[in-house]
Design an enzyme around this catalytic site. Structure first.
Site, PDB file in Angstrom:
ATOM      1  N   ILE A  46      23.073 -22.330  74.231  1.00  0.00           N
ATOM      2  CA  ILE A  46      24.850 -21.775  73.830  1.00  0.00           C
ATOM      3  C   ILE A  46      26.085 -23.120  74.482  1.00  0.00           C
ATOM      4  CG2 ILE A  46      24.948 -20.887  75.897  1.00  0.00           C
ATOM      5  CD1 ILE A  46      26.373 -20.124  72.416  1.00  0.00           C
TER       6      ILE A  46
ATOM      7  N   GLU B 204      23.512 -12.595  73.934  1.00  0.00           N
ATOM      8  CA  GLU B 204      22.580 -12.707  74.851  1.00  0.00           C
ATOM      9  C   GLU B 204      21.819 -12.551  76.198  1.00  0.00           C
ATOM     10  OE1 GLU B 204      19.411 -12.239  74.159  1.00  0.00           O
ATOM     11  OE2 GLU B 204      20.646 -13.097  72.478  1.00  0.00           O
TER      12      GLU B 204
ATOM     13  N   GLY C 249      18.530 -16.874  70.086  1.00  0.00           N
ATOM     14  CA  GLY C 249      20.088 -15.108  71.047  1.00  0.00           C
ATOM     15  C   GLY C 249      20.825 -16.966  71.659  1.00  0.00           C
ATOM     16  N   GLU C 250      21.273 -16.004  72.501  1.00  0.00           N
ATOM     17  CA  GLU C 250      22.059 -17.183  73.366  1.00  0.00           C
ATOM     18  C   GLU C 250      23.817 -16.491  72.617  1.00  0.00           C
ATOM     19  OE1 GLU C 250      20.828 -20.452  74.691  1.00  0.00           O
ATOM     20  OE2 GLU C 250      19.120 -19.721  76.262  1.00  0.00           O
ATOM     21  N   GLY C 251      23.993 -16.783  71.591  1.00  0.00           N
ATOM     22  CA  GLY C 251      24.747 -16.493  70.823  1.00  0.00           C
ATOM     23  C   GLY C 251      25.340 -17.349  69.882  1.00  0.00           C
TER      24      GLY C 251
END
Length: 348
Positions: free
Chosen positions: A96, A173, A314-316
């Site tokens: 990210i 997240e 994930g992580e955005g």
């Protein structure tokens, strides 16, 4: 249901829709030839109530929290990985970080409920409600007051971003075990089984996926009588998912464009929709992940994701990657000549 901590979201004002659509259709191109970019341009213009929208100071918050359900063997990774990954975000070494830096996002990492004490850091926001949720097979993951506390803390972050000039926002997240939590929430809301919702997450083998499905079914039985969305989120959710849910509602209340990331973040949107359906008016969907549950939730929303890259990090990261496409939609609306101004015959 009336919870004062939950922001009130107004539906979009559609009075200008015809005029904005006319502007899009009169650009020098066949009608509809820019595909999804045209519907994105229309949505951003409606949110901002202008025919000349802009993307300003986009903010991306990565919310991190631990999950008590990891005690049930639902993840190939130990809970210690959650704080380790937060430290990786803070050092600038995660996926990210690379994508946010490349595409101009203002990035903050939010400790929503990690079972670890972090030292102060310029990128870190301490919004810890408690050090992780409980094991929802034993007792509710959190109390309703803790869930509402997560909403309040998230709302404050969104308001700060708005005051800093942001009109576009996204959420990521990090939380070992949170694919099980997200799968349970979608199973409860959409009336599905554990097998229909559980996936590999970040690398689970078939045995772990089967265990996730079993845990989900046991929890569905345990909380079969729950109907209220806040009660469901409190009993089954994660602190990072609760904060994203609250942040989405606040962003919509502030008339911001919400760029929705992958599976976990979409489960938070599912809960936000249960609390306030108007939140969907403010959302664009960044991508479709490889998680079967994500595909089913996107179908529930009748969503057309911008990207399809097979992501499941994930992580955005998906939201971060989608920003250039959103910016391009705004740019064509603002910069592309129309038939009237460009001196090109329409063929009519």
């Amino acid at each position: 249901m009336n919870h004062t901590s939950i922001p009130t979201v107004s539906p979009l004002n559609l009075e200008s829709k015809a005029a904005i659509q006319h502007k899009i259709d009169q650009k020098i191109k066949p009608v509809g030839s820019l595909g999804l970019l045209e519907s994105i341009a229309l949505k951003v213009a409606l949110i901002q109530e202008t025919e000349a929208p802009e993307i300003s100071n986009p903010h991306l918050f990565v919310f991190a929290a631990d999950h008590g359900i990891t005690a049930e063997g639902v993840s190939p990774f130990p809970s210690e990985v959650t704080p380790q990954m937060v430290l990786n975000f803070l050092s600038g070494g995660a996926g990210i970080n690379a994508f946010a830096n490349r595409h101009g996002w203002s990035l903050k990492v939010v400790d929503a409920g990690v079972n670890f004490d972090f030292e102060a850091h310029p990128l870190l926001v301490d919004a810890k409600v408690k050090k992780g949720t409980g094991n929802f097979l034993k007792a509710p993951a959190m109390s309703e007051s803790e869930c509402l506390s997560a909403f309040v803390k998230a709302s404050a972050l969104v308001q700060e971003a708005k005051e800093a000039g942001a009109n576009t926002i996204a959420f990521g997240e990090m939380g070992i075990g949170n694919t099980t939590t997200a799968s349970l929430l979608m199973a409860k809301v959409l009336g599905l089984s554990g097998t229909e919702c559980a996936g590999k997450g970040t690398g689970a083998n078939e045995a772990i996926v089967a265990r996730k499905a079993e845990v989900i079914d046991l929890a569905l039985e345990k909380y079969a009588d729950l109907k209220d969305p806040l009660a469901i989120l409190s009993a089954m959710g994660g602190l990072e998912i609760a904060m994203v849910c609250g942040a989405m509602l606040e962003a919509a209340a502030q008339r911001m464009l919400i760029v929705v990331d992958g599976f976990i973040i979409t489960s938070a949107l599912l809960m936000a929709e249960q609390l306030c359906p108007e939140v969907l008016d403010y959302c664009v969907f960044a991508h479709q992940s490889n998680e079967q549950g994500h595909q089913k939730m996107l179908k529930h929303f009748n969503a057309t994701p911008i990207l399809q890259l097979g992501l499941r990090l994930g992580e955005g990261t998906g939201a971060a990657l989608a920003l250039p496409m959103i910016q391009s939609a705004v740019d064509f609306l603002n910069q592309m000549n129309s038939f009237e101004t460009g001196g090109v015959a329409t063929g009519e």
